[in-house]
Design a protein around this motif. Structure first.
Motif, PDB file in Angstrom:
ATOM      1  N   ASN A   1      -7.117  -3.854  -0.451  1.00 47.53           N
ATOM      2  CA  ASN A   1      -6.999  -4.838  -1.480  1.00 47.53           C
ATOM      3  C   ASN A   1      -7.343  -3.888  -3.477  1.00 47.53           C
ATOM      4  N   GLN A   2      -6.904  -3.076  -3.636  1.00 45.09           N
ATOM      5  CA  GLN A   2      -7.221  -2.557  -4.783  1.00 45.09           C
ATOM      6  C   GLN A   2      -6.668  -3.460  -6.002  1.00 45.09           C
ATOM      7  N   PRO A   3      -7.753  -2.849  -6.372  1.00 46.07           N
ATOM      8  CA  PRO A   3      -8.329  -4.741  -7.946  1.00 46.07           C
ATOM      9  C   PRO A   3      -6.996  -3.381  -9.051  1.00 46.07           C
ATOM     10  N   PRO A   4      -6.379  -4.966  -9.233  1.00 43.88           N
ATOM     11  CA  PRO A   4      -4.916  -3.496 -10.502  1.00 43.88           C
ATOM     12  C   PRO A   4      -5.456  -2.672 -11.950  1.00 43.88           C
ATOM     13  N   ASP A   5      -7.322  -3.319 -11.756  1.00 45.49           N
ATOM     14  CA  ASP A   5      -7.788  -3.504 -13.502  1.00 45.49           C
ATOM     15  C   ASP A   5      -8.226  -2.270 -12.845  1.00 45.49           C
ATOM     16  N   ALA A   6      -8.571  -1.771 -12.141  1.00 44.50           N
ATOM     17  CA  ALA A   6     -10.014  -0.576 -11.948  1.00 44.50           C
ATOM     18  C   ALA A   6     -10.021   1.164 -11.026  1.00 44.50           C
ATOM     19  N   VAL A  14       0.952  -1.155   0.339  1.00 42.92           N
ATOM     20  CA  VAL A  14       0.330  -0.037  -0.091  1.00 42.92           C
ATOM     21  C   VAL A  14       1.075   0.903   0.205  1.00 42.92           C
ATOM     22  N   ARG A  15       2.110   1.177   1.080  1.00 41.91           N
ATOM     23  CA  ARG A  15       2.667   2.484   0.389  1.00 41.91           C
ATOM     24  C   ARG A  15       3.765   2.624  -0.953  1.00 41.91           C
ATOM     25  N   HIS A  16       2.959   1.857  -1.461  1.00 39.50           N
ATOM     26  CA  HIS A  16       3.639   2.267  -2.977  1.00 39.50           C
ATOM     27  C   HIS A  16       2.367   2.290  -3.874  1.00 39.50           C
ATOM     28  N   SER A  17       1.372   2.323  -3.165  1.00 41.49           N
ATOM     29  CA  SER A  17       0.211   2.507  -3.985  1.00 41.49           C
ATOM     30  C   SER A  17      -0.436   3.860  -4.848  1.00 41.49           C
ATOM     31  N   LEU A  18      -0.265   3.973  -6.038  1.00 46.97           N
ATOM     32  CA  LEU A  18      -0.865   5.099  -6.459  1.00 46.97           C
ATOM     33  C   LEU A  18      -1.530   6.313  -5.852  1.00 46.97           C
ATOM     34  N   GLN A  19      -2.803   5.604  -5.475  1.00 45.01           N
ATOM     35  CA  GLN A  19      -3.707   5.892  -4.345  1.00 45.01           C
ATOM     36  C   GLN A  19      -3.065   7.051  -3.056  1.00 45.01           C
ATOM     37  N   TRP A  20      -2.413   5.833  -2.925  1.00 45.17           N
ATOM     38  CA  TRP A  20      -2.339   6.404  -1.183  1.00 45.17           C
ATOM     39  C   TRP A  20      -1.431   7.416  -1.282  1.00 45.17           C
ATOM     40  N   LEU A  21      -0.016   7.557  -2.605  1.00 44.26           N
ATOM     41  CA  LEU A  21       0.788   8.561  -2.963  1.00 44.26           C
ATOM     42  C   LEU A  21      -0.170   9.698  -3.244  1.00 44.26           C
ATOM     43  N   GLU A  22      -0.604   9.310  -3.690  1.00 42.69           N
ATOM     44  CA  GLU A  22      -1.890  11.076  -3.926  1.00 42.69           C
ATOM     45  C   GLU A  22      -2.684  11.443  -3.235  1.00 42.69           C
ATOM     46  N   ALA A  23      -3.095  10.757  -2.032  1.00 40.91           N
ATOM     47  CA  ALA A  23      -3.599  11.101  -0.494  1.00 40.91           C
ATOM     48  C   ALA A  23      -2.592  11.655  -0.377  1.00 40.91           C
ATOM     49  N   ARG A  24      -1.505  11.332  -0.192  1.00 39.14           N
ATOM     50  CA  ARG A  24      -0.854  11.695   0.346  1.00 39.14           C
ATOM     51  C   ARG A  24      -0.487  13.219   0.518  1.00 39.14           C
ATOM     52  N   ARG A  25       0.142  13.537  -1.116  1.00 40.64           N
ATOM     53  CA  ARG A  25       0.214  15.216  -1.291  1.00 40.64           C
ATOM     54  C   ARG A  25      -0.680  15.641  -1.033  1.00 40.64           C
ATOM     55  N   LEU A  26      -2.672  14.996  -1.356  1.00 36.79           N
ATOM     56  CA  LEU A  26      -3.300  16.022  -1.546  1.00 36.79           C
ATOM     57  C   LEU A  26      -2.956  16.790   0.417  1.00 36.79           C
ATOM     58  N   LEU A  83      -7.744   7.985 -10.237  1.00 33.75           N
ATOM     59  CA  LEU A  83      -6.031   7.243 -10.632  1.00 33.75           C
ATOM     60  C   LEU A  83      -6.690   6.095 -11.545  1.00 33.75           C
ATOM     61  N   GLN A  84      -6.342   6.587 -12.554  1.00 27.37           N
ATOM     62  CA  GLN A  84      -6.257   5.451 -13.791  1.00 27.37           C
ATOM     63  C   GLN A  84      -5.437   3.873 -12.716  1.00 27.37           C
ATOM     64  N   PRO A  85      -5.933   3.181 -13.468  1.00 25.63           N
ATOM     65  CA  PRO A  85      -5.197   1.498 -12.510  1.00 25.63           C
ATOM     66  C   PRO A  85      -4.019   1.311 -12.739  1.00 25.63           C
ATOM     67  N   SER A  86      -3.281   0.629 -11.841  1.00 26.39           N
ATOM     68  CA  SER A  86      -2.417   0.138 -11.303  1.00 26.39           C
ATOM     69  C   SER A  86      -2.511  -0.317 -10.626  1.00 26.39           C
ATOM     70  N   GLN A  95      -8.729   3.976  -9.204  1.00 29.53           N
ATOM     71  CA  GLN A  95      -8.887   4.280  -8.002  1.00 29.53           C
ATOM     72  C   GLN A  95      -9.237   6.147  -7.665  1.00 29.53           C
ATOM     73  N   VAL A  96      -9.657   5.904  -6.365  1.00 30.74           N
ATOM     74  CA  VAL A  96     -10.759   7.119  -6.328  1.00 30.74           C
ATOM     75  C   VAL A  96     -10.432   7.575  -4.700  1.00 30.74           C
ATOM     76  N   ILE A  97     -10.025   8.394  -4.994  1.00 32.61           N
ATOM     77  CA  ILE A  97     -10.195   9.356  -3.620  1.00 32.61           C
ATOM     78  C   ILE A  97     -10.967  10.087  -3.660  1.00 32.61           C
ATOM     79  N   THR A  98     -11.800  10.931  -2.063  1.00 29.60           N
ATOM     80  CA  THR A  98     -12.651  11.723  -2.166  1.00 29.60           C
ATOM     81  C   THR A  98     -12.408  12.724  -0.860  1.00 29.60           C
ATOM     82  N   ILE A  99     -12.896  13.659  -1.469  1.00 25.76           N
ATOM     83  CA  ILE A  99     -12.278  14.280   0.061  1.00 25.76           C
ATOM     84  C   ILE A  99     -13.875  14.897   0.465  1.00 25.76           C
ATOM     85  N   ASP A 100     -14.716  15.673   0.975  1.00 21.86           N
ATOM     86  CA  ASP A 100     -15.537  16.790   1.733  1.00 21.86           C
ATOM     87  C   ASP A 100     -15.401  16.844   2.312  1.00 21.86           C
TER      88      ASP A 100
END
Length: 334
Positions: free
Chosen positions: A253-258, A124-136, A280-283, A260-265
């Motif tokens: 458990n991010q599916p590699p073919d779907a 998870v620490r290499h996940s683009l979703q996690w990295l983008e969330a931390r950037r935000l 984010l595009q699948p990775s 990835q969504v980050i929601t800010i509210d």
């Protein structure tokens, strides 16, 4: 680019179903073979995956001079012994989480980690979703982060499953509780100073089947989590700031073919009318983890996470188990 040559210890499902196929997608990695204590099983698995080599023992794989990196997905109680054996043979090791049964056991790896790379396999620490969330979060997207809430569960009642064997390091906290802990460290970019746990154990297995934890990161930052091996499957991570909250879709458990969504509210409407989504595009986070480790092995990048990081993860888990017995806050000791 020179590919790093990998070998895999055991035909564990996490390796066969997720990690090996991900590694094989990379242009930076060659997975040469797989080992099992059953030569027939090793050969059948190698053929199924399209690997060149099958080894009838873990030692045969470790002894192969072509193998540079070993992935260790063995049961928890075999993580340190086989990682130590591989490291002493000059192999770099990516070891499944948790790396040990306790923090003291990890100390056995300290000396060999001076000559080879050893990393705990938190994909998870290499996940683009996690990295983008931390950037935000770093850019102030939710204001100052104060609370992280996480839940992770599945329902497994198989007595033969390693997750239900307490002597092998089974149970919810070891198997999946480590993920919320890593989430807290990753998004707060800090380490907890004290922890408290409430744990329920299976009367037959002796493993913790429901664990809730509260981690104090200091400066008004808190992580609360609940994990279970006896509930319907679910997973979530939400980071709450003083301006908005950030949630990850399928955080572990991010599916590699779907996508990835980050929601800010910002919560101005209770029905989510002010929610903003980042897609984010699948990775494949396993592939990204393998590539990051391979670059460190080739000397192209620093090792992202080393032995001391893994030892701290275990000290946090140790403290949570101590809290089960004491009923009090427990310090995360050095």
């Amino acid at each position: 680019m020179k590919k790093t040559v990998w070998g895999v210890l055991s035909t564990a499902r996490i390796g066969v179903n997720k990690v090996i196929p991900a590694l094989m997608q990379s242009d930076e990695i060659r997975v040469k073979g797989i080992a099992s204590r059953d030569a027939t099983a090793a050969r059948a698995t190698a053929d199924k995956l399209g690997l060149d080599a099958a080894y009838g023992s873990y030692q045969d794989l470790i002894a192969d001079p072509e193998i540079e990196v070993i992935y260790n997905p063995l049961p928890n109680h075999l993580h340190v012994p086989l990682t130590l054996e591989a490291a002493r043979a000059g192999k770099h090791v990516l070891c499944e989480k948790p790396m040990a049964l306790n923090a003291a056991e990890i100390e056995q790896l300290t000396e060999v980690a001076q000559s080879v790379h050893i990393m705990e396999a938190f994909m998870v620490r290499h996940s683009l979703q996690w990295l983008e969330a931390r950037r935000l979060i770093r850019e102030g997207g939710i204001g100052t982060p104060r609370i992280i809430q996480s839940q992770f569960s599945y329902n497994n009642t198989d007595p033969a499953n390693i997750r239900n064997k307490v002597e092998w390091g089974g149970g919810g906290l070891m198997d999946i509780g480590c993920y919320p802990i890593v989430a807290g460290r990753f998004f707060f970019e800090a380490d907890p100073v004290r922890v408290m746990a409430l744990i329920s154990r299976d009367k037959t297995f002796g493993t913790d089947i429901l664990t809730s934890g509260l981690l104090d990161f200091g400066e008004g930052r808190q992580l609360t989590f609940a994990v279970s091996t006896a509930l319907a499957p679910a997973q979530s991570v939400t980071v709450y700031g003083d301006k908005a909250r950030l949630s990850l879709s399928i955080p572990f458990n991010q599916p590699p073919d779907a996508p990835q969504v980050i929601t800010i509210d910002d919560g101005q409407t209770f029905i989510g009318g002010t929610a903003v989504t980042h897609t984010l595009q699948p990775s494949n986070q396993y592939q990204l983890m393998g590539e990051a480790f391979s670059r460190a092995v080739r000397g192209e990048a620093p090792l992202p996470y080393g032995i001391q990081d893994a030892a701290l993860n275990m000290r946090i888990i140790d403290a949570l188990f101590r809290s089960e017995t004491s009923g009090h806050w427990e310090a995360v000791t050095a």
